[in-house]
Design an enzyme around this catalytic site. Structure first.
Site, short mmCIF file in Angstrom:
data_model
loop_
_atom_site.label_atom_id
_atom_site.label_comp_id
_atom_site.label_asym_id
_atom_site.label_seq_id
_atom_site.Cartn_x
_atom_site.Cartn_y
_atom_site.Cartn_z
CG ASN A 33 65.88 7.97 0.30
OD1 ASN A 33 66.06 7.98 1.44
ND2 ASN A 33 65.99 9.04 -0.56
CG PHE A 81 57.71 7.37 10.42
CD1 PHE A 81 57.59 7.96 11.64
CD2 PHE A 81 57.15 6.34 9.75
CE1 PHE A 81 56.82 7.41 12.50
CE2 PHE A 81 56.59 5.62 11.00
CZ PHE A 81 56.19 6.18 12.15
CB SER A 125 57.66 17.77 15.59
OG SER A 125 58.41 18.54 16.31
CE1 TYR A 149 61.54 18.13 11.41
CE2 TYR A 149 61.68 19.37 13.36
CZ TYR A 149 61.77 18.28 12.80
OH TYR A 149 60.95 17.12 13.42
CE LYS A 153 58.42 16.66 10.99
NZ LYS A 153 58.34 15.59 10.19
CG ASP A 296 67.61 24.61 22.87
OD1 ASP A 296 67.20 24.05 21.53
OD2 ASP A 296 68.37 24.14 23.21
N1 UFG Z 1 70.87 19.55 24.94
C1 UFG Z 1 71.91 19.99 25.67
N2 UFG Z 1 73.36 19.34 25.16
C2 UFG Z 1 73.27 18.78 23.89
C3 UFG Z 1 71.82 18.50 23.19
C4 UFG Z 1 70.78 18.86 23.86
O1 UFG Z 1 71.95 20.28 26.72
O2 UFG Z 1 74.19 18.39 23.41
C5 UFG Z 1 69.58 19.94 25.57
C6 UFG Z 1 68.63 21.13 24.82
O3 UFG Z 1 69.10 22.34 24.89
C7 UFG Z 1 67.21 20.68 25.20
C8 UFG Z 1 67.39 19.25 25.61
O4 UFG Z 1 68.69 18.90 25.66
O5 UFG Z 1 67.07 21.27 26.24
C9 UFG Z 1 66.73 18.38 24.28
O6 UFG Z 1 67.42 18.75 23.32
P1 UFG Z 1 67.20 17.69 21.98
O7 UFG Z 1 68.11 18.43 20.84
O8 UFG Z 1 67.55 16.32 22.27
O9 UFG Z 1 65.84 18.18 21.50
P2 UFG Z 1 65.11 19.18 21.16
O10 UFG Z 1 63.67 19.27 22.28
O11 UFG Z 1 65.81 20.25 20.95
O12 UFG Z 1 64.25 18.88 19.78
C10 UFG Z 1 63.52 17.78 19.62
C11 UFG Z 1 63.56 17.21 18.14
C12 UFG Z 1 63.26 18.14 17.15
C13 UFG Z 1 61.77 18.90 17.67
C14 UFG Z 1 61.82 19.14 18.91
C15 UFG Z 1 60.43 19.93 19.27
O13 UFG Z 1 64.95 17.28 17.84
O14 UFG Z 1 63.09 17.61 16.08
O15 UFG Z 1 62.06 18.16 20.00
O16 UFG Z 1 59.49 18.76 19.10
F1 UFG Z 1 61.46 19.72 16.57
#
Ligand code: UFG
Length: 338
Positions: A33, A81, A125, A149, A153, A296
């Site tokens: 959509n 998805f 995930s 979120y 899942k 995190d």
């Molecule tokens: N990070 C930064 N600065 C930013 C963004 C991220 O330092 O601006 C760091 C985060 O702290 C983390 C790493 O980069 O250590 C990855 O962060 P992301 O946000 O890219 O990914 P995440 O691991 O937090 O999250 C992803 C998906 C979620 C999912 C999660 C676990 O976005 O949907 O993996 O599977 F739930």
């Protein structure tokens, strides 16, 4: 050719999976959509693949519309998805997440059952592992989630497990993605977030192109070699192929519940990603150390032996390829897919 319905097929992982399905001899039919993607993606998929791709512009929360798609097409399998995916937003508006993600899944399953379509792959995930007791993470680790979120899942995984117990002829695959980054080599499709990106890679590429000033590195005091968070980054093209391999497996196996981690089995820190991207762009990337981001975890990477043994899933791209293709996409689409 078997028809495979791809809900959210215009999205980041969905669009790359559509191309992989074509490579593997399936006929993808997209349902989207465009709530978080552009209709232009469809034209671009047709350009890359040289094939006309059937599209239904509809919301999976509308069961009648979805049923019509099954009435018009013989659907061998569905890859679901479609769903909301922003962790932070889900904390602020949890009901929006529960309503959209759960209702659409229930509609997909019910519509499949009513139309004798029996193979479903669900986009899960690594978030379902919460803060794991150790790394690498195996599929049988305890599951625990920390935000709405993630809870959608996990709830969906549980709903589907209940469903296959009651309906043994229905097959489900739960694919637990680690951190997909990268883009198709054409630069025509890729990750295209709205507004300021939440995720690391699109944030870095927007810094590189000058749209954002610097990267905030969320914490350098984790118990990791350089103090920054470690994740298992996987090229979206490898991840996409994992879906086609899973469908092949579903055609052969009698098992009706398959669960796989899809990652590279390798962890990289935030600074590893920054430094790899510096090699690609040829200059330093400005960053500042910022406080940890709420929710995190220090380390999250997969053991992917099960997917290798049972699906033959092996990743082909390394972190350099991921950075290079992400940067190529960003340069070709400085303002996203418009
Ligand atoms: N990070 C930064 N600065 C930013 C963004 C991220 O330092 O601006 C760091 C985060 O702290 C983390 C790493 O980069 O250590 C990855 O962060 P992301 O946000 O890219 O990914 P995440 O691991 O937090 O999250 C992803 C998906 C979620 C999912 C999660 C676990 O976005 O949907 O993996 O599977 F739930």
């Amino acid at each position: 050719m078997k028809n495979v319905l791809v809900t959210g097929g215009a999205g980041y992982i969905g669009s790359h999976t559509v191309l992989s399905l074509i490579d593997y001899g399936y006929n993808p039919i997209i349902v989207d959509n465009f709530s978080n993607s552009s209709p232009k993606v469809i034209e671009r998929l047709e350009k890359i693949s040289g094939k006309k791709i059937k599209l239904y512009n509809l919301d999976c929360c509308n069961k009648k519309d979805l049923d019509q798609v099954f009435k018009e097409n013989d659907i061998f399998g569905v890859i679901h998805f479609a769903g909301y995916k922003a962790v932070g937003e889900s904390v602020k508006v949890p009901l929006k997440y529960y309503e959209n993600n759960i209702i659409s899944l229930l509609n997909v399953v019910e519509t499949m059952a009513n139309n004798n379509s029996n193979n479903l792959i669900f986009s899960s995930s690594a978030t379902v592992y919460g803060d794991p007791k150790s790394v690498p993470i195996y599929e049988d680790f305890p599951l625990h989630v920390t935000n709405p979120y993630g809870r959608t899942k996990l709830m969906i995984e549980e709903i589907l497990q209940d469903y296959v117990k009651a309906n043994p002829s229905f097959k489900v695959a739960l694919l637990r993605y680690f951190n997909p980054i990268g883009a198709h080599e054409s630069g025509l499709i890729g990750e295209d977030p709205n507004g300021i990106p939440n995720n690391l890679m699109p944030y870095i590429t927007q810094v590189c192109i000058g749209k954002l000033d610097h990267l905030n590195v969320f914490g350098n005091d984790y118990d990791t070699p350089d103090g920054t968070g470690i994740r298992d980054y996987i090229h979206v093209l490898d991840l996409a192929r994992g879906h086609s391999l899973t469908l092949k497996k579903m055609e052969e196996t009698k098992d009706n519940l398959l669960i796989y981690n899809l990652g590279t089995s390798k962890g990289s820190s935030v600074l590893d990603v920054v430094h790899e991207m510096e090699k690609v762009v040829g200059h330093k990337i400005p960053y500042q150390i910022a406080p940890r981001r709420a929710g995190d975890i220090a380390e999250c990477y997969a053991n992917c032996d099960k997917a290798y043994q049972e699906l033959g899933f092996k990743t082909e791209y390394d972190l350099y390829d991921m950075c290079k293709s992400s940067w190529n996409f960003q340069q070709k689409n400085p303002n996203g897919i418009r």
